[in-house]
Scaffold this motif. Structure first.
Motif, PDB file in Angstrom:
ATOM      1  N   HIS A  70      65.990  37.899   0.327  1.00  7.42           N
ATOM      2  CA  HIS A  70      66.257  37.218   1.634  1.00  7.42           C
ATOM      3  C   HIS A  70      68.050  36.752   1.604  1.00  7.42           C
ATOM      4  CE1 HIS A  70      62.136  36.790   3.170  1.00  7.42           C
ATOM      5  NE2 HIS A  70      61.824  36.793   2.055  1.00  7.42           N
ATOM      6  N   TRP A  71      68.395  36.634   2.661  1.00 11.94           N
ATOM      7  CA  TRP A  71      69.893  35.956   2.911  1.00 11.94           C
ATOM      8  C   TRP A  71      69.412  34.443   2.648  1.00 11.94           C
ATOM      9  CZ3 TRP A  71      74.752  37.441   2.237  1.00 11.94           C
ATOM     10  CH2 TRP A  71      75.118  38.850   2.385  1.00 11.94           C
ATOM     11  N   TRP A  99      65.964  32.544  14.138  1.00 12.20           N
ATOM     12  CA  TRP A  99      65.504  33.360  13.326  1.00 12.20           C
ATOM     13  C   TRP A  99      63.700  33.596  13.542  1.00 12.20           C
ATOM     14  CZ3 TRP A  99      68.389  30.455   8.890  1.00 12.20           C
ATOM     15  CH2 TRP A  99      69.790  30.833   9.049  1.00 12.20           C
ATOM     16  N   THR A 106      62.082  39.411   6.095  1.00  8.91           N
ATOM     17  CA  THR A 106      63.526  39.710   6.115  1.00  8.91           C
ATOM     18  C   THR A 106      64.480  38.519   6.764  1.00  8.91           C
ATOM     19  OG1 THR A 106      63.648  40.794   8.263  1.00  8.91           O
ATOM     20  CG2 THR A 106      63.608  42.301   6.212  1.00  8.91           C
ATOM     21  N   PRO A 108      66.152  35.027   7.301  1.00  6.43           N
ATOM     22  CA  PRO A 108      66.883  34.347   6.323  1.00  6.43           C
ATOM     23  C   PRO A 108      66.528  33.062   6.050  1.00  6.43           C
ATOM     24  CG  PRO A 108      68.339  35.182   8.106  1.00  6.43           C
ATOM     25  CD  PRO A 108      66.964  35.409   8.609  1.00  6.43           C
ATOM     26  N   PRO A 184      70.564  38.974  -0.605  1.00  4.79           N
ATOM     27  CA  PRO A 184      69.231  39.387  -1.186  1.00  4.79           C
ATOM     28  C   PRO A 184      69.056  39.657  -2.478  1.00  4.79           C
ATOM     29  CG  PRO A 184      69.771  40.508   1.046  1.00  4.79           C
ATOM     30  CD  PRO A 184      70.933  39.901   0.618  1.00  4.79           C
ATOM     31  N   SER A 209      71.491  40.149   7.543  1.00  2.00           N
ATOM     32  CA  SER A 209      70.092  40.472   7.313  1.00  2.00           C
ATOM     33  C   SER A 209      69.700  42.028   7.898  1.00  2.00           C
ATOM     34  CB  SER A 209      68.933  39.552   7.867  1.00  2.00           C
ATOM     35  OG  SER A 209      68.836  38.314   7.295  1.00  2.00           O
TER      36      SER A 209
END
Length: 214
Positions: A70-71, A99, A106, A108, A184, A209
């Motif tokens: 993940h970011w 988000w 995926t 953030p 990530p 992402s």
């Protein structure tokens, strides 16, 4: 009036900021094929973080592998913080709400790291972080481990003793307000500096992402 500890922290923070700015001017800009950023400053080249071991609010270890996939936005703070921390986590929660429609795999993430292990145990940091948004991760560690982790992100913090005559546990902590951006692969990929813009943060991290997980 600033005390000596506060001045030292401010000098370190300014030096770190100048170093980041210098690196951005010296090195080439990020590849133009990447998504355009509104408020995130990406480093020309992500850098690997040295080994670290924090403890999450549920008692499980937080090691580099846990931050992959993940970011992630990392924010240093403490639960007794009177202003910057609650304001920052409130603003980040606004981004997190945007988000929620993204796939969990995926989406953030936000990681709140308490730099006050003397007062902030895992249960307390979990309750504190989740009060802002249920998805916020929370972790802490002993001071040496926290110092190493902060340094790897070009962030700083320092304990400011209580005023003379005040209870010893009424101390505060000076800390960076800048957010570290991890990619990530768990590498330091950029920063977001205050004042924070929740909509811009949400857009930047969603774009990053989407680009990473096509």
């Amino acid at each position: 009036m600033f005390n000596r500890t506060t001045l030292i922290v401010l000098v370190i923070a300014v030096a770190a900021g100048l170093g980041l700015l210098a690196s951005q001017k010296f090195f080439a800009a990020p590849a133009p094929t990447g998504p355009a950023m509104q408020t995130t400053t990406l480093l020309p080249q992500p850098r690997e973080l040295p080994a670290f071991a924090l403890r999450q609010s549920d008692g499980t270890p937080l090691v580099p592998g846990e931050l992959k996939g993940h970011w992630t936005l990392v924010f240093l703070g403490f639960t007794y913080c009177p202003d910057v921390c609650p304001t920052t986590l409130t603003e980040l929660a606004q981004a997190q709400k945007q988000w929620e429609a993204l796939p969990e795999s995926t989406r953030p993430r936000v990681l709140f790291v308490s730099v006050d292990p003397e007062r902030d145990d895992p249960d307390r940091i979990g309750e504190y972080a989740h009060a802002f948004h249920r998805d916020t991760l929370a972790a802490t560690a002993d001071v040496p481990a926290l110092e190493n982790f902060a340094r790897s992100l070009s962030l700083v913090f320092a304990k400011v003793p209580a005023a003379e005559g005040a209870p010893a546990d009424s101390y505060t902590i000076d800390h960076s307000a800048t957010l570290a951006v991890l990619d990530p692969q768990g590498r330091m990929a950029g920063i977001i500096q205050p004042p924070l813009q929740p909509k811009a943060i949400a857009a930047d991290l969603a774009a990053l992402s989407q680009a990473s997980f096509k």
